[in-house]
Design a protein around this motif. Sequence first.
Motif, mmCIF file in Angstrom:
data_model
loop_
_atom_site.group_PDB
_atom_site.id
_atom_site.type_symbol
_atom_site.label_atom_id
_atom_site.label_comp_id
_atom_site.label_asym_id
_atom_site.label_seq_id
_atom_site.Cartn_x
_atom_site.Cartn_y
_atom_site.Cartn_z
ATOM 1 N N ARG A 125 0.822 -1.216 0.000
ATOM 2 C CA ARG A 125 0.000 0.000 0.000
ATOM 3 C C ARG A 125 0.851 1.259 0.000
ATOM 4 N NH1 ARG A 125 -3.296 0.648 5.053
ATOM 5 N NH2 ARG A 125 -2.683 2.811 4.976
ATOM 6 N N GLY A 126 2.025 1.154 0.622
ATOM 7 C CA GLY A 126 2.917 2.310 0.707
ATOM 8 C C GLY A 126 3.340 2.857 -0.644
ATOM 9 N N GLN A 127 3.339 1.996 -1.663
ATOM 10 C CA GLN A 127 3.734 2.446 -2.997
ATOM 11 C C GLN A 127 2.739 3.472 -3.536
ATOM 12 O OE1 GLN A 127 6.509 1.442 -5.039
ATOM 13 N NE2 GLN A 127 7.225 0.913 -3.003
ATOM 14 N N GLU A 129 0.673 5.211 -1.715
ATOM 15 C CA GLU A 129 0.707 6.403 -0.862
ATOM 16 C C GLU A 129 1.896 7.290 -1.205
ATOM 17 O OE1 GLU A 129 0.440 5.185 3.209
ATOM 18 O OE2 GLU A 129 -1.746 4.977 3.059
ATOM 19 N N ALA A 130 3.045 6.662 -1.446
ATOM 20 C CA ALA A 130 4.224 7.457 -1.800
ATOM 21 C C ALA A 130 3.978 8.199 -3.105
ATOM 22 C CB ALA A 130 5.453 6.561 -1.914
ATOM 23 N N ALA A 131 3.394 7.501 -4.073
ATOM 24 C CA ALA A 131 3.131 8.127 -5.369
ATOM 25 C C ALA A 131 2.155 9.291 -5.221
ATOM 26 C CB ALA A 131 2.583 7.094 -6.354
ATOM 27 N N ARG A 132 1.076 9.055 -4.458
ATOM 28 C CA ARG A 132 0.083 10.121 -4.275
ATOM 29 C C ARG A 132 0.673 11.283 -3.491
ATOM 30 N NH1 ARG A 132 -5.162 8.915 -5.434
ATOM 31 N NH2 ARG A 132 -5.181 11.134 -5.839
ATOM 32 N N SER A 133 1.546 10.976 -2.532
ATOM 33 C CA SER A 133 2.099 12.052 -1.715
ATOM 34 C C SER A 133 3.015 12.953 -2.550
ATOM 35 C CB SER A 133 2.857 11.493 -0.511
ATOM 36 O OG SER A 133 4.144 11.052 -0.903
ATOM 37 N N ILE A 145 3.750 3.637 -11.377
ATOM 38 C CA ILE A 145 4.276 2.989 -10.170
ATOM 39 C C ILE A 145 3.689 1.587 -9.970
ATOM 40 C CG2 ILE A 145 4.586 3.238 -7.670
ATOM 41 C CD1 ILE A 145 5.956 5.421 -9.468
ATOM 42 N N GLN A 149 5.179 -2.541 -11.624
ATOM 43 C CA GLN A 149 5.605 -3.539 -10.634
ATOM 44 C C GLN A 149 4.746 -4.788 -10.718
ATOM 45 O OE1 GLN A 149 6.623 -2.149 -6.600
ATOM 46 N NE2 GLN A 149 6.080 -0.117 -7.313
#
Lengths: 227, 240
Positions: A125-127, A129-133, A145, A149
């Motif tokens: 899930r962090g992927q 979130e990182a992209a959206r952030s 992203i 993957q």
Amino acid sequence: MQGLIDLVEKYFSISVIKEVLPYLLKGALFTVVFSAASEIIGIVIGLATSVVRVTRIKVLNQLAIVYVDLFRGTPLLMQIIFVYYALPYIGINLPATVAGIAALSINSGAYVTEIFRAGIESIDRGQMEAARSLGMSYIKAMRYIIIPQTIKRVLPPLTNEFVALIKDSSLLSVIAISELLRTAKEMMTWKLNPSSLTAAAILYLVITLPLTRYVSYMEEKLKRSGV
Amino acid sequence: MIEIVNLHKKFGTLEVLCGIDLKVNKGEVMVIIGPSGSGKSTLLRCVNLLEKPTSGQIFFAGEDITARKVNKNLVRQRLGMVFQSFNLFPHMTALGNVVIAPVQVLKMKKDEAEKKGIELLKKVGLTDKINVYPSQLSGGQKQRVAIARALAMNPEVMLFDEVTSALDPELVKEVLDVMKDLAKSGMTMLVVTHEMGFAREVGSHLIFMDEGLILEEGRAVDIFDNPRHVRTKAFLNAVL
Ligand SMILES: Nc1ncnc2c1ncn2[C@@H]1O[C@H](COP(=O)(O)OP(=O)(O)OP(=O)(O)O)[C@@H](O)[C@H]1O
Ligand SMILES: [Mg+2]
């Protein structure tokens, strides 16, 4: 002993196989072309549907679920027959080749949907979130992203699905498409000898074995890299 | 720069933020400390709009970013976030991680973005890792790439959520040093951390959170030297 000799003569007659081989190769080419075309269209359908599934876009999501259930839960043979023989009653007249590819693609799309969905959901899930952030839109995050993957992880199951599709394409013989199995059956009636079936089986293997080997290799590699 | 007004956040029936009021001015380093589960991460995630507040407002540069018509992507472009778990993109090199957002979001030219990306990686001390994939980086290096990645968007505020908690102790310093430099350069920062030395040295302001509330707020050094609330005292005694 006589039984064995008969068996060889009926099913492994080299002379018959030599004679029918050119026709079978043509049939095999049809099989490959039909399967590959259907797989490619199936991937496009499946990718789009899987994104609908993971985003849970309300109505579309329900439709996607119905689609996947329907086409995974009923025999492909029936689907082919419906597309070719039933659709003309509502004014949709497709040539056998188009109907065949359509039926295979839609069927394969249902399986590919679930393969991609599992792939996308397996990404941390962090992927996202990182992209959206970083200010990426959902679509961009998916495109740059998440999906890239996912590809690596879905390649083995996708190839397995392709192998199944290659074998399933033999069902197209019911709508008179001269793919490998139908050609082999015609040769059998012509030669009054089923050795053409044996030859066709070997040709199926020639097509599918590299693919199944590739899957094993990829799965091993993924396991070692710990993805 | 950021003003939070009566912010509440519930997950189901669990109220995680119970009325947070907080103001962070430009150039301040606001350190957030508190026990596990007190809502620190949730607070940062609300600021970055990764969580939707149940009620209350968050103003960023004067604009209420919790309003419905707000374009979240535009807001997030101006807020950098660094996560505890790095969340680097594993299919891209260090430089690839840093340039992807400027190129795809800001429509910066690729060579221009790369030039800037290399500069940023140099700044965080990773000149020799530009073309290396995340799997070949140590935790400290990964986190420095993540910081460079966030900085590449030229954010006005940086949010750090326990960015050293997943690191081996000997790798913590290299990341904190980068953050220190960033603070010195005048970046506005919200930093959730358990590194009390860093909090005291670099934090201009500090809040202590417990059970979804800010129990104590003030200048960082004052709170360390002279905590007023019993819970703050107990917490500091336990961690110092
Ligand atoms: N998505 C979620 N759904 C439900 N509960 C959540 C969710 N995210 C956080 N919580 C709960 O909210 C509470 C506060 O979580 P939060 O992560 O903000 O705490 P924290 O102060 O950052 O703690 P830590 O120091 O352990 O990181 C915890 O009880 C947590 O279980
Ligand atoms: Mg946290």
